[in-house]
Scaffold this active site. Structure first.
Site: not given
Ligand SMILES: Cc1ncc(C[n+]2csc(CCOP(=O)(O)OP(=O)(O)O)c2C)c(N)n1
Ligand SMILES: Cc1ncc(C[n+]2csc(CCOP(=O)(O)OP(=O)(O)O)c2C)c(N)n1
Ligand SMILES: [Mg+2]
Ligand SMILES: [Mg+2]
Lengths: 324, 317, 324, 317
Positions: A60, A129
């Protein structure tokens, strides 16, 4: 007039703005082929291509910082932060960079960027959230902040935000995305800084924005059955906000209730109440009452969240109190 | 290729301007605090020599050299740092915010590493708008500890943006040796991101300019971002007035042995150049600086009441 | 009584707290052997060693995030952010983690950490090194915020902050670091949440904190020469703030001026004014006036900055206006 | 070394608990949204098997497995995710915030990468307090785009803290392939920081456990941080209810071929283990889960009026 949902109005505004101006681009997480976490950019990637609808990594700070740099270099970026809670990660770019550039560089140029971000609860999305953090942004000279309550305003304020020469934060309530409403044909920009009279009344003014507009209307409906005619004024723009309209309403009703979903303490309502306690002092026949959330994080469990969030009943009760 | 005399002129301009600022600061003619890049001039000069009109530069708290090398005018510069109404930012920004958007100088920056994503966005704009332009992010070795720099590298690499990441590695982050602050070598980080990295002697303006020219050409060909890491030396304190108690005198003395200007002078003469030319350049620089300082001194202080422009564009109509 | 400077009072508080409790550690940029950018930690590295006085890299997000984790794991970290403007980089750790942990985890444990950070102008430090952003933090349930105006309060509030079971932000005014004052012997903690009567008066209340306390006292001095007795109430704690003390003062003076260096709009004064426009409404004989900075970034050049910053003259003028 | 049957029990607990949640979610008994780690159980089980009482774990939005593997009780878990007053967080946090500080589970986390600096701080506390404990930061491959993760790696490396950085590389960040999101390989980043990195098959619980045991032993010896990157597969959507239109059905099908539980079962039997033992474990897990769900169903909804504890510690005295 076309009936559509808030989300569609947003998509339409983005699409129309991109159509009208090739310098408008979109930046955000999963906004591309996936159409955005809430679907606000659905179809735009296919229509405008990956160079103008850019999926960003989960970063972000860089996302918003890049919007600043792009805006200083001839683009009009519209960035999306998936949940308003995550603006915590981009405050430097917003506050120290975007907001200050025009003034700090002696007026050379502004930063014509938009940040769209959804706030608000009601989805049991929990404490990280659901927050409504708009008061922070309203405190930052150089930022503008708007918060639409209807599809027409979602369209119109977003168009104005994109056209604005300065950074504008468009705060959307995720609970309103599915709400239907009328869009004028052709749809029109809505000027930043002007309130909307959502329901006229003479006994008290309910000042509100975002989801609270709908609670306020419901409250007014209930109060009308008791013979109380509450005026509902939808602020729409929080920075700058329409002081003249608030004063004008107050000069007729002499009673003011301010309602929002954000935590009451140090919220947007504080500034408006403070200002009215100054410039509107002589119009006031009763204490200014605020209806905002209590001073805790947003709880997860539905009964807790429902009790935590302000609602029509609390707003109506406040109106009754100002009239008591 | 960068012309030695032009590089020399840029370096002398920076050196003389900053040494003048040091005196003005000591005399109370410069408000606030200032960070000088004396000793590091070859980096700003060499990198900016590779740029064309329209390219963009985002800088740091130690940004005077970048601004001047990018073509921000001396008069607007001195007036700004001295807090005058005729300053390039009307006296509102000062040393840490000198900016001239008309020459693509997107600002010095008071926030460590904050220029990096701004340059990223500028590079994105160049790409999207098809300007053929490139963007440079200057940053210090200490800035590598800030997360946003890594976010920037990642995105630049993924999107193959025309971004030059220009690290001024002076060994210090404020009062701390940067090896106590940053575990990784930039070369290794760049490699991890698949970004070509080149290390240059930051006291050798020609070497910096050559590396920058090569990198910028690659950027313009659309080959994705580049890193240039210039090993350089901070001659003075972190800020003017810094007593530098933390600094080993031997290290401070050794820094002075790496003088980009003396080196450029020697190289110029060794290549058969005429000393008179150098002296002429020096005299011109000094004269221009003296004139800028006099103009700034004579300029009115900004007055709040006269400042019509606020934080927003004036309303239309 | 010992006379010392604010900065020395802070060093003393840190030192006494570290002496008293081995779980207190310090984290910050150049706070170690260098003694901190403003000298607040001078001598502590030598005295308590590098494990308890930790120089961190330039990484505010991780620094504050680590303080959260350390506080959840048995330490009482005191983190320093060099300029308040840089909290923009650490808002996630403060707001989404530190502030929420106690509530969000159902009350299992709090996050006993302190964040010290200097705000305020007057040094020509420019738009990114002078901001007063405390209103943001006051809007966040779970954070406490204090802002001392004297060496005794700098000592006493910092000791209370370190002892507190919840996260406390100690906002210091860098313009006050060199100011001298008396420290009681032995120096004592000052409870969070209690205002201090800095000067009694009967005609109007000036509510203030931080540097504005000194401007307010100067204003009161001037006003006294005109026969106006202004009461100066030093808020000291901004979240929670001492509503009872403000009400009590208002019930005697019936006139309220709120002064702070932060931008007026959406600042700390807004909440206090709003609250008094509710619970103190019947006590008010005049509009509540606020004296804060105008709505622009902090300008650099000394004449601009001086004009921008609130001062005694503006506070006195506001008091006169409430009495007009 | 981790005991195969114990690992099996942990994995079955996670699998059965999450599949039960999937059903409960579909039936409207789980409010909000939930992210399941089905298919990834061996990572949580293997890493947590290496931990001792007192060690700390900071987790992610996909944190059920970490919580259960770390010993957060099933009853408190289900009640929490189902929003009941008897939840481990009294129904205030939900799926994304399950935490049990008494077992060093510092919380799932709704903010991508935010657990990393928290674990860093926990590691710092273990070091400073001399507890002999270690901290684990779980994070996904997509989280590598967040700057704070890099800040964390840097500080952990500099200070040689007992921090295990445990990456669950499932190839996805929400609806995007993580190779479109992150340019660098974690192995290269770790190497740049001088942090030993080990890649393991995240479907092989014994392999994960062995790598974790080795890493944690090194942490306890004070050798500085470690990275374990477990290649794993996300069987389900990013969140429950995710229609996964973005997902190639072949890839989704291939993911199912890597079943850590089936693999553990086969290995156990191949080593001469008794199938009855496995079935007994499964039955016990299912029974415990069923009981926890029943208890959660029977538990009262939290009532705001009864919630005496707010955002701060109650005032003393
Ligand atoms: C700071 C932030 N940005 C965006 C999100 C939305 N978000 C939740 S999970 C995710 C993807 C995370 O990917 P990864 O770290 O690979 O974890 P996975 O879901 O694959 O376990 C996103 C973008 C968030 N929760 N927090
Ligand atoms: C976000 C942020 N943190 C801290 C500071 C204070 N600060 C200013 S310069 C500096 C050191 C920067 O070191 P480096 O990047 O190597 O640049 P150099 O000063 O050596 O040119 C620090 C810590 C700041 N300005 N911004
Ligand atoms: Mg440096
Ligand atoms: Mg992933």
């Amino acid at each position: 007039m076309t009936e559509l949902r808030t989300l569609q109005a947003i998509t339409r505004a983005l699409s129309d703005a991109m159509e009208a101006d090739p310098s408008v681009i979109l930046l955000g997480e999963d906004i591309g082929a996936a159409g955005g976490p809430f679907g606000a950019t659905r179809g735009l990637h296919a229509r405008f291509g990956p160079e103008r609808v850019r999926d960003t990594p989960i970063a972000e700070a860089a996302l918003v910082g890049a919007a600043v740099g792009a805006a200083l270099t001839g683009l009009r970026p519209v960035a999306e932060i998936m949940f308003m809670d995550f603006i915590t990660l981009a405050m430097d770019a917003l506050v120290n960079q975007a907001a200050k550039a025009r003034f700090m560089f002696g007026g050379q140029r502004g930063v014509p960027m938009v940040l769209r971000t959804p706030h608000g609860g009601g989805l049991s999305a929990g404490p990280q959230h659901s927050q409504c953090l708009e008061a922070w942004l309203c405190h930052v000279p150089g930022l503008k902040v708007v918060c639409p309550a209807t599809p027409a305003d979602a369209y119109g304020l977003l168009r104005s935000a994109i056209a604005d020469p300065d950074p504008v934060i468009v705060v959307e309530h995720k609970g309103l995305y599915a709400m239907k409403g009328e869009l004028p044909d052709p749809p029109a920009p809505v000027p930043i800084g002007r309130a909307r009279l959502a329901r006229p009344g003479r006994d008290a003014t309910i000042l509100c924005y975002g989801a609270a507009v709908h609670w306020s209307l419901a409250a007014a409906e209930d109060l009308a059955r008791e013979g109380i005619e509450a005026e509902v004024l939808d602020l729409r723009s929080l920075q700058p906000w329409d002081e003249a309209a608030v004063l004008e309403s107050l000069s007729r009703t002499h009673r003011l209730v301010i309602a929002h979903e954000a935590v009451e303490a140090f919220g947007v309502g504080a500034e408006i109440a403070a200002r009215m306690a100054e410039v509107g002092f002589d119009e006031l026949d009763a204490p200014i009452l605020r209806v905002g959330a209590p001073f805790t994080p947003v709880p997860f469990a539905p009964p807790l969240e429902a009790a935590w969030r302000p609602d029509a009943a609390r707003i109506a009760a406040a109106v009754r109190r100002t009239l008591a | 290729m960068a012309e030695p005399l032009a590089l020399y002129r840029t370096m002398v301009t920076i050196r003389e301007a900053e040494m003048a600022l040091a005196r003005l600061f000591a005399d109370g003619e410069v408000p606030g605090f200032i960070h000088l890049s004396v000793g590091q001039e070859a980096v700003a000069a060499g990198i900016c020599a590779a740029l064309a009109p329209g390219d963009s530069v985002a800088s740091t708290h130690r940004g005077h050299g970048h601004a001047l090398a990018r073509g921000l005018g001396l008069r607007g510069f001195f007036a700004e740092v001295m807090g005058k109404a005729s300053g390039v930012c009307r006296g509102r920004g000062g040393s840490m915010h000198v900016a001239d958007l008309s020459v693509g100088m997107l600002g010095a920056n008071g926030i460590v590493a904050a220029g990096a994503p701004i340059a990223l966005g500028a590079a994105l704009a160049h790409r999207t708008r098809g300007t053929g332009g490139v963007a440079v992010a200057f940053f210090g070795d200490g800035a590598l500890a800030e997360g946003v720099l890594h976010e920037t590298m990642n995105i630049a690499a993924l999107w193959r943006l025309p971004l030059l990441l220009a690290c001024e590695n002076n060994g210090w982050a404020e009062f701390s040796r940067s090896e106590t602050q940053v575990a990784a070598r930039l070369a290794a980080l760049a490699a991890a991101h698949g970004i070509p990295h080149r290390e240059v002697d930051g006291a050798d303006a020609l070497a910096v300019a050559e590396a920058a020219a090569e990198a910028v050409a690659a950027l313009r060909r659309g080959e994705g971002p580049r890193v240039i890491e210039a090993r350089t030396r901070r001659w003075r304190g972190h800020f003017e007035g810094d007593p530098q108690r933390y600094r080993d005198p031997a290290e401070a003395a050794e820094a002075l042995a790496h003088d980009p200007i003396a080196r450029a002078r020697a190289a110029f003469l060794a290549a058969g150049g005429d000393a008179a030319l150098l002296e002429a350049v020096e005299a011109e620089c000094r004269a221009a600086i003296a004139a800028a300082i006099e103009a700034a001194r004579a300029a009115p202080a900004p007055r709040w009441e006269e400042e019509r422009m606020g934080a927003y564009a004036p309303a239309e109509g």
